[in-house]
Design an enzyme around this catalytic site. Sequence first.
Site, PDB file in Angstrom:
ATOM      1  N   ASP A 154       0.905  -1.151   0.000  1.00 11.17           N
ATOM      2  CA  ASP A 154       0.000   0.000   0.000  1.00 11.17           C
ATOM      3  C   ASP A 154       0.939   1.194   0.000  1.00 11.17           C
ATOM      4  OD1 ASP A 154      -1.456   2.273   0.909  1.00 11.17           O
ATOM      5  OD2 ASP A 154      -3.019   0.929   1.618  1.00 11.17           O
ATOM      6  N   HIS A 155       1.028   1.869  -1.129  1.00 10.41           N
ATOM      7  CA  HIS A 155       2.115   2.848  -1.220  1.00 10.41           C
ATOM      8  C   HIS A 155       1.944   4.023  -0.255  1.00 10.41           C
ATOM      9  CE1 HIS A 155      -0.527   5.093  -3.987  1.00 10.41           C
ATOM     10  NE2 HIS A 155       0.276   6.126  -3.822  1.00 10.41           N
ATOM     11  N   HIS A 165      -5.756   2.771   1.220  1.00 12.17           N
ATOM     12  CA  HIS A 165      -4.976   3.918   1.696  1.00 12.17           C
ATOM     13  C   HIS A 165      -5.612   4.623   2.917  1.00 12.17           C
ATOM     14  CE1 HIS A 165      -3.021   3.063  -1.987  1.00 12.17           C
ATOM     15  NE2 HIS A 165      -3.716   3.839  -2.781  1.00 12.17           N
TER      16      HIS A 165
END
Length: 494
Positions: free
Chosen positions: A179-180, A242
């Site tokens: 999950d950036h 996110h």
Amino acid sequence: MQELSVSQNLSSDGGFIVIFGGSGDLARRKLLPALARLRTQGLLPEKFAVVGVGRSNLDDASFREKSGLDAASILDQMYYCHADYTVQGAQILDVRLHELANQLSVPLNVLFYLSVPPDAFLPIIAALSQQGMVHQNSDGHGWSRVIIEKPFGRDLASAQALNRSILSHLTEDQIYRIDHYLGKEGVQNLLVFRFANPIFEPIWSARHIDNIQITAAETLGVEGRGGYYESAGVLRDMIQNHLMQVLCLTCMEPPASLDPDDVRNEKVKVLKALRAMCLSGEDSDVIRGQYAAGKVGADLVCGYREEPDVPETSTTETFAALRVFIDNFRWAGVPIYLRSGKRMSHRGTQITVTFKEGAKILFNSLPGVVAPRNRIIFQIQPDEGILLELGTKRPGQSIRIEKTSMNFAWHEAFESVSPEAYERLLLDAFRGDATLFVRSDESELSWKFLQPVLEKWTSTSGKSKIPLYPAGSDGPDAAQGLLARDDREWVGHA
Ligand code: BG6
């Protein structure tokens, strides 16, 4: 989570990063440049190679050229393997990796990165497993780990099924669900802010906090990804992953240690304590909208339904706002508002923590004097910073209170530029630190929480209309209504 310095690079024994989808968009825009920057900073081991894998018929030279990287970066350590996502493909890759390992004296430690559409995750993992390429670090083999890009499932059942299938080939500690947002400095700093600064801990609860708002607003539209987006929508694309991760880090209890599982256990407790949302009538905790044509900045842009690959009758949401409660001791009764949307008026991700009003004595008893609420705003992007809003006496002969702010900006405090999220995450996965990756239970609990919303929207799809909002606005009117009925309003634009 450990700190790294150039002299302690990630793994002195080195290894490979194998990127499936190596000639794709994510690899070109994010992954390869991130690796190039890591190399420039001396953070990659000497014995290291990147292997792009894909169905495009490229060779090493054309792969290097297509990457757009300059010769001084990491080009000389980049290779390409033309293979599909079958067992035959895995055999071809296996042979190539052994050849490269011999030729370059790089040990066969392999970090596989699945930068491919979700329906290819399982075939690739099954093929690698059948070919004996995803072994644990034993019997003289090196290690192998797999980074899996989002979306990880499209609802609870598919995420559970995907987890079950993947776990029949890999152990949980080999799986790195990326999950950036967890790689963003401002997000990582939430733990540091909360737990390295003991002055905040005693006020971080329902006792002092009135509400929390988490906004992730984009001015971009779907950028040619209409086909994907149409089957996703903002709930799947941004909120399930996110925003829920940011919510967990903002609200979790202090972990017993920085061990990946201690941190993730605390996030899981937050997810388990989420109260089921009300989904009907005027009290609904969820609202959605879709952008119509409008003006973002100076640009006239089309509506979502006019985007390529989007049907004219689409009811996919490009904006959603949620009111969420965590039913635990710390957060009882504190609403947490989440919102995310495309084609908003401003780009920005921030967390706004608004504190309760002080007792209405002293200043508030003076006619015309209102003490503003204290707020802490974590600006995750752009312009990372933390803002503390205070009431301050306005200079003059009488008492007037103005809202002022103490502003901490990363770029003023630190000379270095914040690393890109993918740099940190690639590095962590390579050295086997899963703290900033999502564990299977986190992902499933997040889906479980949102599942009723997905079901409701699916069941009304085609029957009920989705509210439209003009591109370049703050979303549909109902987004304001969600807070107005609680006598609150959003802080800042979306
Ligand atoms: C991705 C979504 O995960 O995050 C995109 O799929 C979105 O739709 C992007 O644009 C936003 O990331 P960032 O880092 O620009 O906030």
